[in-house]
Design a protein around this motif. Structure first.
Motif, mmCIF file in Angstrom:
data_model
loop_
_atom_site.group_PDB
_atom_site.id
_atom_site.type_symbol
_atom_site.label_atom_id
_atom_site.label_comp_id
_atom_site.label_asym_id
_atom_site.label_seq_id
_atom_site.Cartn_x
_atom_site.Cartn_y
_atom_site.Cartn_z
ATOM 1 N N ILE A 116 46.839 34.558 32.071
ATOM 2 C CA ILE A 116 47.838 35.577 32.358
ATOM 3 C C ILE A 116 48.684 35.057 33.515
ATOM 4 N N GLU A 117 50.009 35.090 33.347
ATOM 5 C CA GLU A 117 50.930 34.732 34.423
ATOM 6 C C GLU A 117 51.887 35.898 34.634
ATOM 7 N N MET A 118 52.032 36.306 35.902
ATOM 8 C CA MET A 118 52.915 37.417 36.252
ATOM 9 C C MET A 118 53.903 36.968 37.313
ATOM 10 N N ASP A 119 55.174 37.341 37.119
ATOM 11 C CA ASP A 119 56.174 37.106 38.156
ATOM 12 C C ASP A 119 55.855 37.977 39.364
ATOM 13 N N LEU A 120 56.127 37.436 40.537
ATOM 14 C CA LEU A 120 55.890 38.187 41.768
ATOM 15 C C LEU A 120 57.172 38.744 42.386
ATOM 16 N N SER A 121 58.312 38.500 41.756
ATOM 17 C CA SER A 121 59.568 38.973 42.333
ATOM 18 C C SER A 121 59.537 40.487 42.495
ATOM 19 N N GLY A 122 59.839 40.942 43.686
ATOM 20 C CA GLY A 122 59.909 42.367 43.954
ATOM 21 C C GLY A 122 58.576 43.066 44.083
ATOM 22 N N VAL A 123 57.478 42.339 44.018
ATOM 23 C CA VAL A 123 56.152 42.950 44.104
ATOM 24 C C VAL A 123 55.703 42.925 45.560
ATOM 25 N N ASP A 124 55.382 44.101 46.106
ATOM 26 C CA ASP A 124 54.968 44.151 47.509
ATOM 27 C C ASP A 124 53.516 43.707 47.682
ATOM 28 N N ALA A 125 53.132 43.477 48.931
ATOM 29 C CA ALA A 125 51.797 42.948 49.245
ATOM 30 C C ALA A 125 50.685 43.865 48.737
ATOM 31 N N LYS A 126 50.905 45.169 48.789
ATOM 32 C CA LYS A 126 49.886 46.117 48.328
ATOM 33 C C LYS A 126 49.639 45.954 46.824
ATOM 34 N N MET A 127 50.717 45.763 46.055
ATOM 35 C CA MET A 127 50.568 45.574 44.611
ATOM 36 C C MET A 127 49.936 44.222 44.295
ATOM 37 N N ILE A 128 50.282 43.202 45.063
ATOM 38 C CA ILE A 128 49.663 41.892 44.849
ATOM 39 C C ILE A 128 48.160 41.996 45.043
ATOM 40 N N GLU A 129 47.747 42.674 46.105
ATOM 41 C CA GLU A 129 46.314 42.861 46.356
ATOM 42 C C GLU A 129 45.658 43.658 45.221
ATOM 43 N N TYR A 130 46.353 44.680 44.744
ATOM 44 C CA TYR A 130 45.845 45.482 43.625
ATOM 45 C C TYR A 130 45.623 44.600 42.395
ATOM 46 N N PHE A 131 46.626 43.779 42.039
ATOM 47 C CA PHE A 131 46.491 42.906 40.877
ATOM 48 C C PHE A 131 45.394 41.862 41.081
ATOM 49 N N GLU A 132 45.277 41.324 42.285
ATOM 50 C CA GLU A 132 44.226 40.338 42.568
ATOM 51 C C GLU A 132 42.837 40.925 42.356
ATOM 52 N N ASN A 133 42.684 42.211 42.629
ATOM 53 C CA ASN A 133 41.397 42.872 42.444
ATOM 54 C C ASN A 133 41.182 43.382 41.022
ATOM 55 N N THR A 134 42.259 43.789 40.355
ATOM 56 C CA THR A 134 42.137 44.469 39.072
ATOM 57 C C THR A 134 42.180 43.526 37.880
ATOM 58 N N TRP A 135 43.032 42.486 37.905
ATOM 59 C CA TRP A 135 43.111 41.581 36.756
ATOM 60 C C TRP A 135 41.767 40.933 36.407
ATOM 61 N N PRO A 136 41.005 40.449 37.383
ATOM 62 C CA PRO A 136 39.698 39.870 37.001
ATOM 63 C C PRO A 136 38.793 40.873 36.274
ATOM 64 N N LYS A 137 38.834 42.135 36.660
ATOM 65 C CA LYS A 137 38.038 43.160 35.976
ATOM 66 C C LYS A 137 38.536 43.362 34.554
ATOM 67 N N ALA A 138 39.850 43.381 34.394
ATOM 68 C CA ALA A 138 40.429 43.549 33.056
ATOM 69 C C ALA A 138 40.052 42.377 32.156
ATOM 70 N N LEU A 139 40.114 41.170 32.692
ATOM 71 C CA LEU A 139 39.782 39.989 31.891
ATOM 72 C C LEU A 139 38.309 39.961 31.514
ATOM 73 N N GLN A 140 37.453 40.438 32.392
ATOM 74 C CA GLN A 140 36.033 40.514 32.039
ATOM 75 C C GLN A 140 35.806 41.522 30.914
ATOM 76 N N LYS A 141 36.593 42.593 30.908
ATOM 77 C CA LYS A 141 36.485 43.584 29.832
ATOM 78 C C LYS A 141 36.986 42.981 28.513
ATOM 79 N N VAL A 142 38.084 42.222 28.543
ATOM 80 C CA VAL A 142 38.568 41.539 27.342
ATOM 81 C C VAL A 142 37.489 40.606 26.828
ATOM 82 N N LYS A 143 36.901 39.841 27.743
ATOM 83 C CA LYS A 143 35.829 38.892 27.376
ATOM 84 C C LYS A 143 34.664 39.628 26.706
ATOM 85 N N GLN A 144 34.215 40.713 27.319
ATOM 86 C CA GLN A 144 33.102 41.491 26.779
ATOM 87 C C GLN A 144 33.427 42.009 25.370
ATOM 88 N N LEU A 145 34.619 42.541 25.189
ATOM 89 C CA LEU A 145 35.002 43.094 23.884
ATOM 90 C C LEU A 145 35.121 41.999 22.823
#
Length: 148
Positions: A116-145
């Protein structure tokens, strides 16, 4: 433009991973880590509009830039969505409008690497931290399914 990248190795063929990602039954299962009740209203075809919404019927308006089945999907985020109202003009929206989110699947010997590649343009630090924490969880769910 700087990008965030996340990937996972999945012991399943690319076609199965692709179906987990985009099938209307499984999409809400892995995207619930981002927002409960997440769904995508689209046909996933190149050029098609996408509404990404949650239980409160709020979310994003996007467009499918490219779709190569079982290999690559590119989504361009265009605006916000709130209960039937599309927003393309607010300052908050303009900061990240045009950002792309790309999904690349590469199958080797029956296993698939999902990147997964996401552009960071216009993304604030709070959202970057959110994605850093949430994407790995989402990918583990994809893997499990996909590995079921």
């Amino acid at each position: 433009m700087e990008k965030m990248k996340f990937n996972v190795e999945i012991n399943a063929p690319a076609s199965k991973v692709w179906n987990v990602l985009w099938d209307s039954a499984s999409y809400p299962l892995w995207t619930a880590v981002f927002a409960e009740g997440s769904r995508a209203e689209t046909d996933w075809q190149k050029g098609s509009k996408v509404l990404f919404v949650d239980n409160s019927n709020r979310g994003m308006v996007s467009r499918i830039v490219d779709n190569i089945p079982n290999q690559f999907l590119s989504i361009e985020h265009l605006g916000g969505y709130d209960n039937g109202v599309e927003d393309y003009e607010s300052e908050q929206i303009k900061q990240w409008a045009g950002a792309q989110e790309n999904y690349t699947l590469k199958e080797t010997n029956g296993a698939t690497n999902l990147l997964i590649e996401m552009d960071l343009s216009g993304v604030d630090a709070k959202m970057i931290e959110y994605f850093e924490n949430t994407w790995p969880k989402a990918l583990q769910k994809v893997k499990q399914l996909a590995e079921q």
